[in-house]
Motif scaffolding. Structure first.
Motif, short mmCIF file in Angstrom:
data_model
loop_
_atom_site.label_atom_id
_atom_site.label_comp_id
_atom_site.label_asym_id
_atom_site.label_seq_id
_atom_site.Cartn_x
_atom_site.Cartn_y
_atom_site.Cartn_z
N ASN A 98 -24.57 -9.50 -19.05
CA ASN A 98 -25.35 -10.36 -19.97
C ASN A 98 -26.79 -10.58 -19.51
OD1 ASN A 98 -23.19 -10.96 -21.84
ND2 ASN A 98 -22.27 -12.19 -20.22
N ASP A 99 -27.01 -10.69 -18.22
CA ASP A 99 -28.34 -11.00 -17.71
C ASP A 99 -29.28 -9.79 -17.78
OD1 ASP A 99 -27.39 -13.49 -17.14
OD2 ASP A 99 -27.18 -13.15 -14.97
N PRO A 100 -30.55 -9.99 -18.17
CA PRO A 100 -31.54 -8.90 -18.10
C PRO A 100 -31.83 -8.56 -16.63
CG PRO A 100 -32.59 -10.98 -18.69
CD PRO A 100 -31.12 -11.24 -18.72
N LEU A 101 -32.07 -7.29 -16.35
CA LEU A 101 -32.23 -6.84 -14.97
C LEU A 101 -33.62 -6.31 -14.65
CD1 LEU A 101 -28.84 -4.92 -14.55
CD2 LEU A 101 -29.32 -7.31 -14.02
N LEU A 130 -31.98 12.62 -7.70
CA LEU A 130 -31.72 11.27 -8.20
C LEU A 130 -30.65 10.52 -7.39
CD1 LEU A 130 -31.64 12.03 -12.04
CD2 LEU A 130 -33.57 11.22 -10.68
N HIS A 131 -30.12 11.15 -6.34
CA HIS A 131 -28.96 10.55 -5.67
C HIS A 131 -29.31 9.31 -4.85
CE1 HIS A 131 -30.32 12.22 -1.83
NE2 HIS A 131 -29.35 11.54 -1.25
N ASP A 132 -30.58 9.19 -4.46
CA ASP A 132 -30.99 8.07 -3.61
C ASP A 132 -31.47 6.92 -4.49
OD1 ASP A 132 -31.44 6.68 -1.31
OD2 ASP A 132 -33.41 7.54 -0.94
N GLY A 133 -30.77 5.81 -4.47
CA GLY A 133 -31.11 4.67 -5.31
C GLY A 133 -29.96 4.33 -6.24
N ALA A 134 -30.19 3.37 -7.10
CA ALA A 134 -29.12 2.86 -7.97
C ALA A 134 -29.22 3.42 -9.38
CB ALA A 134 -29.18 1.33 -8.03
N LEU A 135 -28.05 3.67 -9.95
CA LEU A 135 -27.93 4.10 -11.34
C LEU A 135 -27.71 2.87 -12.20
CD1 LEU A 135 -27.58 7.02 -12.73
CD2 LEU A 135 -25.17 6.40 -12.85
N LEU A 136 -28.38 2.80 -13.35
CA LEU A 136 -28.21 1.66 -14.26
C LEU A 136 -27.45 2.10 -15.51
CD1 LEU A 136 -28.71 -1.23 -15.28
CD2 LEU A 136 -30.95 -0.44 -16.12
N ILE A 137 -26.35 1.38 -15.81
CA ILE A 137 -25.56 1.65 -17.00
C ILE A 137 -25.59 0.44 -17.92
CG2 ILE A 137 -23.19 2.00 -17.85
CD1 ILE A 137 -22.67 3.64 -15.32
N GLN A 138 -25.90 0.70 -19.18
CA GLN A 138 -25.82 -0.32 -20.23
C GLN A 138 -24.86 0.18 -21.29
OE1 GLN A 138 -29.83 -0.86 -21.62
NE2 GLN A 138 -30.46 -2.08 -19.86
N ARG A 165 -25.76 -3.83 0.90
CA ARG A 165 -26.65 -4.98 0.92
C ARG A 165 -27.41 -5.11 -0.40
NH1 ARG A 165 -27.73 -6.88 6.25
NH2 ARG A 165 -26.58 -5.66 7.80
N ALA A 166 -27.76 -3.97 -0.98
CA ALA A 166 -28.45 -3.98 -2.27
C ALA A 166 -27.50 -4.45 -3.38
CB ALA A 166 -28.99 -2.59 -2.59
N ALA A 167 -26.25 -4.00 -3.31
CA ALA A 167 -25.26 -4.42 -4.32
C ALA A 167 -25.07 -5.93 -4.27
CB ALA A 167 -23.93 -3.71 -4.07
N ILE A 168 -24.96 -6.46 -3.06
CA ILE A 168 -24.81 -7.90 -2.90
C ILE A 168 -26.06 -8.62 -3.37
CG2 ILE A 168 -24.53 -9.76 -1.21
CD1 ILE A 168 -22.82 -7.77 0.46
N GLY A 169 -27.24 -8.06 -3.01
CA GLY A 169 -28.50 -8.69 -3.37
C GLY A 169 -28.69 -8.85 -4.87
N LEU A 170 -28.39 -7.79 -5.63
CA LEU A 170 -28.55 -7.87 -7.09
C LEU A 170 -27.54 -8.84 -7.70
CD1 LEU A 170 -30.03 -6.80 -9.61
CD2 LEU A 170 -28.22 -5.07 -9.81
N THR A 171 -26.31 -8.82 -7.21
CA THR A 171 -25.29 -9.69 -7.80
C THR A 171 -25.42 -11.14 -7.36
OG1 THR A 171 -23.69 -9.12 -6.04
CG2 THR A 171 -23.67 -7.77 -8.04
N GLU A 172 -26.24 -11.40 -6.35
CA GLU A 172 -26.57 -12.78 -6.01
C GLU A 172 -27.51 -13.39 -7.05
OE1 GLU A 172 -26.42 -12.69 -1.10
OE2 GLU A 172 -28.29 -12.26 -2.17
N ARG A 173 -28.29 -12.53 -7.70
CA ARG A 173 -29.33 -12.99 -8.61
C ARG A 173 -28.97 -12.85 -10.09
NH1 ARG A 173 -31.27 -10.70 -4.02
NH2 ARG A 173 -33.15 -11.54 -3.06
N THR A 174 -27.99 -12.00 -10.40
CA THR A 174 -27.62 -11.74 -11.80
C THR A 174 -26.10 -11.67 -11.93
OG1 THR A 174 -27.52 -9.32 -11.64
CG2 THR A 174 -29.71 -10.30 -11.94
N ASP A 175 -25.63 -11.51 -13.18
CA ASP A 175 -24.19 -11.38 -13.40
C ASP A 175 -23.77 -9.91 -13.46
OD1 ASP A 175 -25.15 -10.52 -15.85
OD2 ASP A 175 -23.72 -11.70 -17.03
N ALA A 176 -24.66 -8.99 -13.04
CA ALA A 176 -24.33 -7.57 -13.03
C ALA A 176 -23.14 -7.30 -12.11
CB ALA A 176 -25.54 -6.75 -12.56
#
Length: 211
Positions: A98-101, A130-138, A165-176
């Motif tokens: 639901n949250d914008p990212l 493209l393997h380094d970094g995060a993939l975004l799915i909507q 650490r990045a996965a935890i970091g984003l989910t600390e700030r959003t509902d992703a």
């Protein structure tokens, strides 16, 4: 956490059986505690493995419920995570809820492609641009790849790598919801609300989603 329409009865039955087994083993350990000729280490090891399996089954089924609310292609996601885990190909996959990212994800390369497990696996193939970094799915679309995520400011286990650490970091700030595969161990996990949940086997999720 919002859940999709999914049948968790098979999970409940499996959990009941495993928890019953754990209860029996704990009682057996208590009964043998006073027996100096009985080594309890093997029993403790079995109980520990049973608890890991309980967590794995619960995480797999609940992850299916959480994903099905926001994408109908959760089977493709499940298959790709299983394959990436088996091959030890590191991956970081963000599912927007639901949250914008936009304020938290940077430097991504736009793809706007249909979500399929073959495309996911090719993106995270070692050496892929493209393997380094995060993939975004909507929903059912791969929006972008090679995104940079905020790293958690909270003290986490030292053994956790940058992806976790990045996965935890984003989910600390959003509902992703963020899926992670470790390239060192092949272990799969998902993060939600700043908490990482291991998925030691995602096969139950694939079997349930395929029905």
């Amino acid at each position: 956490m919002q859940q999709g329409n999914c049948d968790i009865s098979p999970m409940k039955e499996q959990l009941k059986q495993l928890l019953s087994h754990i209860t029996t083993e704990i009682q057996r350990s208590l009964d043998n505690l006073e027996n100096e000729n009985e080594c309890l280490l093997s029993q403790f090891s079995e109980i520990r493995e049973a608890f890991k399996k309980v967590e794995s089954i619960a995480a797999s089924f609940y992850l299916q419920c959480y994903l099905s609310s926001f994408t109908t292609n959760y089977l493709d996601l499940s298959i790709s995570i299983q394959h990436l885990s088996e091959r030890r190909h590191g991956a970081l996959i963000v599912i927007q809820r639901n949250d914008p990212l936009d304020a938290f994800m940077h430097s991504g390369i736009t793809l706007e492609a249909t979500l399929t497990y073959s495309l996911l696996e090719s993106i995270f193939y070692p050496g892929s641009p493209l393997h380094d970094g995060a993939l975004l799915i909507q929903s059912d679309r791969i929006v972008s790849a090679a995104n940079v995520l905020p790293v958690s400011n909270v003290t986490v286990e030292k053994k956790l790598g940058t992806r976790h650490r990045a996965a935890i970091g984003l989910t600390e700030r959003t509902d992703a919801l963020v899926l992670v595969v470790s390239e060192e161990t092949g272990n799969a996990s998902f993060a939600y609300k700043g908490v990482l949940h291991p998925i030691n086997s995602i096969e139950p999720m694939i079997e349930s989603a395929a029905r």
